[in-house]
Design a protein around this motif. Structure first.
Motif, PDB file in Angstrom:
ATOM      1  N   THR A  78       8.636 -20.538   5.714  1.00  0.00           N
ATOM      2  CA  THR A  78       8.519 -19.982   7.060  1.00  0.00           C
ATOM      3  C   THR A  78       9.904 -19.950   7.675  1.00  0.00           C
ATOM      4  OG1 THR A  78       6.425 -21.142   7.261  1.00  0.00           O
ATOM      5  CG2 THR A  78       7.297 -20.127   9.263  1.00  0.00           C
ATOM      6  N   ARG A  79      10.507 -21.163   7.845  1.00  0.00           N
ATOM      7  CA  ARG A  79      11.748 -21.171   8.625  1.00  0.00           C
ATOM      8  C   ARG A  79      12.925 -20.547   7.888  1.00  0.00           C
ATOM      9  NH1 ARG A  79      10.549 -26.422  10.672  1.00  0.00           N
ATOM     10  NH2 ARG A  79       8.665 -26.075   9.502  1.00  0.00           N
ATOM     11  N   THR A  80      13.071 -20.798   6.603  1.00  0.00           N
ATOM     12  CA  THR A  80      14.251 -20.253   5.907  1.00  0.00           C
ATOM     13  C   THR A  80      14.196 -18.725   5.879  1.00  0.00           C
ATOM     14  OG1 THR A  80      14.382 -22.251   4.570  1.00  0.00           O
ATOM     15  CG2 THR A  80      15.586 -20.355   3.754  1.00  0.00           C
ATOM     16  N   ARG A  81      13.029 -18.182   5.557  1.00  0.00           N
ATOM     17  CA  ARG A  81      12.928 -16.716   5.459  1.00  0.00           C
ATOM     18  C   ARG A  81      13.137 -16.049   6.819  1.00  0.00           C
ATOM     19  NH1 ARG A  81      10.063 -12.813   6.271  1.00  0.00           N
ATOM     20  NH2 ARG A  81       8.223 -13.978   6.938  1.00  0.00           N
ATOM     21  N   THR A  92      22.373 -23.363   2.007  1.00  0.00           N
ATOM     22  CA  THR A  92      22.464 -22.994   3.433  1.00  0.00           C
ATOM     23  C   THR A  92      21.774 -24.029   4.320  1.00  0.00           C
ATOM     24  OG1 THR A  92      20.519 -21.526   3.367  1.00  0.00           O
ATOM     25  CG2 THR A  92      22.676 -20.512   2.964  1.00  0.00           C
ATOM     26  N   GLN A  93      20.780 -24.762   3.761  1.00  0.00           N
ATOM     27  CA  GLN A  93      20.150 -25.825   4.559  1.00  0.00           C
ATOM     28  C   GLN A  93      21.170 -26.938   4.835  1.00  0.00           C
ATOM     29  OE1 GLN A  93      16.882 -26.007   5.915  1.00  0.00           O
ATOM     30  NE2 GLN A  93      17.755 -27.761   7.002  1.00  0.00           N
ATOM     31  N   ALA A  94      21.899 -27.344   3.787  1.00  0.00           N
ATOM     32  CA  ALA A  94      22.893 -28.411   3.991  1.00  0.00           C
ATOM     33  C   ALA A  94      23.992 -27.939   4.953  1.00  0.00           C
ATOM     34  CB  ALA A  94      23.485 -28.829   2.647  1.00  0.00           C
ATOM     35  N   ILE A 111      17.687 -15.253  -2.399  1.00  0.00           N
ATOM     36  CA  ILE A 111      16.578 -15.567  -3.308  1.00  0.00           C
ATOM     37  C   ILE A 111      16.130 -17.018  -3.220  1.00  0.00           C
ATOM     38  CG2 ILE A 111      18.220 -15.835  -5.261  1.00  0.00           C
ATOM     39  CD1 ILE A 111      15.606 -14.878  -6.970  1.00  0.00           C
ATOM     40  N   ARG A 112      14.806 -17.180  -3.172  1.00  0.00           N
ATOM     41  CA  ARG A 112      14.178 -18.503  -3.335  1.00  0.00           C
ATOM     42  C   ARG A 112      13.273 -18.418  -4.559  1.00  0.00           C
ATOM     43  NH1 ARG A 112      11.353 -22.477   0.933  1.00  0.00           N
ATOM     44  NH2 ARG A 112      13.566 -22.781   1.366  1.00  0.00           N
ATOM     45  N   HIS A 113      13.413 -19.401  -5.429  1.00  0.00           N
ATOM     46  CA  HIS A 113      12.663 -19.365  -6.690  1.00  0.00           C
ATOM     47  C   HIS A 113      12.403 -20.783  -7.161  1.00  0.00           C
ATOM     48  CE1 HIS A 113      11.502 -18.052 -10.718  1.00  0.00           C
ATOM     49  NE2 HIS A 113      11.549 -16.797 -10.297  1.00  0.00           N
ATOM     50  N   ARG A 161      15.834 -30.291  -3.220  1.00  0.00           N
ATOM     51  CA  ARG A 161      17.065 -29.516  -3.382  1.00  0.00           C
ATOM     52  C   ARG A 161      17.968 -29.700  -2.163  1.00  0.00           C
ATOM     53  NH1 ARG A 161      12.953 -24.629  -3.963  1.00  0.00           N
ATOM     54  NH2 ARG A 161      12.108 -24.513  -1.851  1.00  0.00           N
ATOM     55  N   VAL A 162      17.334 -30.005  -1.005  1.00  0.00           N
ATOM     56  CA  VAL A 162      18.126 -30.248   0.206  1.00  0.00           C
ATOM     57  C   VAL A 162      18.979 -31.508  -0.015  1.00  0.00           C
ATOM     58  CG1 VAL A 162      18.039 -30.764   2.679  1.00  0.00           C
ATOM     59  CG2 VAL A 162      16.374 -29.182   1.684  1.00  0.00           C
ATOM     60  N   ALA A 163      18.358 -32.574  -0.556  1.00  0.00           N
ATOM     61  CA  ALA A 163      19.101 -33.815  -0.794  1.00  0.00           C
ATOM     62  C   ALA A 163      20.260 -33.560  -1.755  1.00  0.00           C
ATOM     63  CB  ALA A 163      18.169 -34.880  -1.358  1.00  0.00           C
ATOM     64  N   ILE A 181       7.517 -35.320   2.079  1.00  0.00           N
ATOM     65  CA  ILE A 181       6.924 -35.754   0.819  1.00  0.00           C
ATOM     66  C   ILE A 181       6.289 -34.498   0.221  1.00  0.00           C
ATOM     67  CG2 ILE A 181       5.179 -37.258  -0.237  1.00  0.00           C
ATOM     68  CD1 ILE A 181       7.468 -38.819   1.021  1.00  0.00           C
ATOM     69  N   GLN A 182       6.838 -34.033  -0.917  1.00  0.00           N
ATOM     70  CA  GLN A 182       6.431 -32.720  -1.442  1.00  0.00           C
ATOM     71  C   GLN A 182       5.167 -32.840  -2.300  1.00  0.00           C
ATOM     72  OE1 GLN A 182       9.542 -30.126  -2.727  1.00  0.00           O
ATOM     73  NE2 GLN A 182      10.980 -30.901  -1.221  1.00  0.00           N
ATOM     74  N   LYS A 183       4.043 -32.894  -1.595  1.00  0.00           N
ATOM     75  CA  LYS A 183       2.772 -33.132  -2.305  1.00  0.00           C
ATOM     76  C   LYS A 183       2.466 -32.053  -3.333  1.00  0.00           C
ATOM     77  CE  LYS A 183       0.963 -36.383   0.725  1.00  0.00           C
ATOM     78  NZ  LYS A 183      -0.031 -37.183   1.243  1.00  0.00           N
ATOM     79  N   HIS A 237      15.673 -33.443  10.069  1.00  0.00           N
ATOM     80  CA  HIS A 237      14.615 -33.153   9.086  1.00  0.00           C
ATOM     81  C   HIS A 237      14.670 -31.650   8.808  1.00  0.00           C
ATOM     82  CE1 HIS A 237      10.809 -32.861   7.030  1.00  0.00           C
ATOM     83  NE2 HIS A 237      10.460 -34.109   7.296  1.00  0.00           N
ATOM     84  N   PRO A 238      14.708 -31.239   7.538  1.00  0.00           N
ATOM     85  CA  PRO A 238      14.804 -29.792   7.272  1.00  0.00           C
ATOM     86  C   PRO A 238      13.518 -29.030   7.585  1.00  0.00           C
ATOM     87  CG  PRO A 238      14.597 -31.022   5.208  1.00  0.00           C
ATOM     88  CD  PRO A 238      14.708 -32.040   6.293  1.00  0.00           C
ATOM     89  N   GLY A 239      12.403 -29.770   7.782  1.00  0.00           N
ATOM     90  CA  GLY A 239      11.121 -29.137   7.990  1.00  0.00           C
ATOM     91  C   GLY A 239      10.597 -28.559   6.690  1.00  0.00           C
ATOM     92  N   PRO A 240       9.331 -28.320   6.579  1.00  0.00           N
ATOM     93  CA  PRO A 240       8.282 -28.693   7.536  1.00  0.00           C
ATOM     94  C   PRO A 240       7.995 -30.205   7.470  1.00  0.00           C
ATOM     95  CG  PRO A 240       7.352 -27.539   5.627  1.00  0.00           C
ATOM     96  CD  PRO A 240       8.832 -27.555   5.440  1.00  0.00           C
TER      97      PRO A 240
HETATM   98  C1  NCD Z   1      12.873 -27.343   2.325  1.00  0.00           C
HETATM   99  C2  NCD Z   1      12.771 -26.571   1.032  1.00  0.00           C
HETATM  100  O1  NCD Z   1      12.000 -25.629   0.905  1.00  0.00           O
HETATM  101  O2  NCD Z   1      13.521 -26.924   0.143  1.00  0.00           O
HETATM  102  N1  NCD Z   1      12.573 -26.708   3.508  1.00  0.00           N
HETATM  103  C3  NCD Z   1      13.370 -25.769   4.078  1.00  0.00           C
HETATM  104  O3  NCD Z   1      13.939 -24.944   3.425  1.00  0.00           O
HETATM  105  N2  NCD Z   1      13.495 -25.791   5.419  1.00  0.00           N
HETATM  106  C4  NCD Z   1      12.261 -28.666   2.187  1.00  0.00           C
HETATM  107  C5  NCD Z   1      10.764 -28.739   2.061  1.00  0.00           C
HETATM  108  O4  NCD Z   1      10.095 -27.800   1.665  1.00  0.00           O
HETATM  109  O5  NCD Z   1      10.259 -29.831   2.335  1.00  0.00           O
END
Ligand code: NCD
Length: 327
Positions: A71-74, A152-154, A121-123, A183-185, A240-242, A276-279
């Motif tokens: 949602t937010r990145t796109r 780009t998140q970092a 691109i997100r993949h 991937r953010v970490a 927590i990426q369930k 927090h990068p969200g969500p």
């Molecule tokens: C992150 C992602 O997709 O890597 N969110 C984001 O881009 N804002 C982290 C996540 O999904 O928890």
């Protein structure tokens, strides 16, 4: 609040930027990172105007190619590209020919033939953005490839930190949560290394296994939140990426929240800035009151995201123009 740089002052900086793609923080120099942050900071002032558009990318075609939900990145990339007057094409997996079996390579070649200048691109596959960059004549931005990088998140986090502290002087940043799948970490690990900042993670040992620790030896692992935050400036929680089966790595949500949930009290007692990068999974990695507490800059991250991505699109389009001028 940081000094807002007028856009006109960017030209000299822009000339020094020579990256054609943004594939990972690991490929950027400290100088590249500082140019990106300065450019992003300059675009913050554009977003505060009543008319939030500039013609910088008029005539350019930017494609958002998302093979994973977002949602937010796109929307952040879309808002940024539209604010620069680019034509934006959004392609998501549900509506693309990928459903009919088209390969990533054929999709890229089709987009190139359509005149695309920049592909975002997100993949789910690690290295997908690098693959696109090898086969596409324009610029590529990695918006998250598997658990590899989300540069780009970092960078937007760094811009939000710059907005908060007014400088990029060395700081200690501590990341809490599902580091393993993040991937953010990983982008933050590289960012801290390049910037000369101190970085630690605090999580169950299963979220920072020995092979990960060996790959990032400059990242300190803590299991205790109090100890990790002793002299920290910034505490960043991760979701927590369930969907990536994170639940298998700790006994229960109750156990997780007892030891690692970030509470308002910790933030105020230690004067920490919360990110927090969200969500967000409210009540799991963060207690609900912490989300928009005084310590939180979560919404500033969202705002910084649009400006930062405008900055990146602007810089890449400058590199593309110089390339075509000389050809
Ligand atoms: C992150 C992602 O997709 O890597 N969110 C984001 O881009 N804002 C982290 C996540 O999904 O928890």
């Amino acid at each position: 609040m940081v000094e807002k740089l007028p856009l006109e002052s960017l030209d000299r900086e822009e000339l020094k930027f020579s990256q054609k793609h943004i594939l990972g923080i690991r490929y950027l120099s400290k100088n590249d990172i500082e140019i990106i942050i300065r450019t992003g900071a300059a675009f913050l002032s554009v977003l505060e105007r009543r008319i939030k558009t500039t013609p910088a990318l008029k005539g350019r075609i930017v494609v958002n190619l998302f093979y994973e939900p977002s949602t937010r990145t796109r929307t952040s990339f879309e808002t940024a590209a539209k604010a620069l007057s680019a034509s934006v094409i959004n392609i998501s997996i549900e509506s693309s020919s990928v459903q009919k079996g088209e390969s990533l390579l054929d999709t890229i070649k089709t987009l190139e033939a359509l005149g695309a200048d920049i592909i975002i691109i997100r993949h789910s596959s690690p290295g997908a953005a690098n693959f696109v960059a090898e086969h596409f004549s324009g610029s590529v931005i990695n918006a998250g490839d598997g658990a590899t990088e989300h540069p780009t998140q970092a960078l937007l986090d760094l811009l939000a930190i710059y907005m908060k502290f007014g400088n990029l002087n060395p700081k200690k940043i501590v990341i809490v949560g599902d580091v393993l799948n993040s991937r953010v970490a990983r982008s933050h690990f590289w960012l801290s290394l390049k910037m000369g900042w101190e970085i630690g993670v605090v999580c169950p040992p299963t979220f920072f296994p020995p092979e990960m620790s060996a790959a990032f030896p400059w990242v300190r692992h803590y299991t205790d939140l109090e100890e990790a935050t002793e002299d920290a400036d910034i505490l960043m929680a991760l979701r927590i990426q369930k969907e990536r089966k994170s639940g298998l790595y700790y006994p229960s949500d109750l156990e997780y929240s007892t030891f690692w949930q970030i509470r308002k009290n910790l933030l105020s007692r230690k004067k920490l800035v919360l990110m927090h990068p969200g969500p967000v999974n409210r009540g799991v990695e963060l207690c609900s009151e912490a989300v928009y507490s005084e310590s939180s800059i979560i919404l500033d991250q969202v705002k910084a995201g649009v400006a930062l991505r405008m900055g990146i699109l602007y810089l890449l389009s400058g590199v593309l123009s110089r390339g075509s001028d000389s050809s």
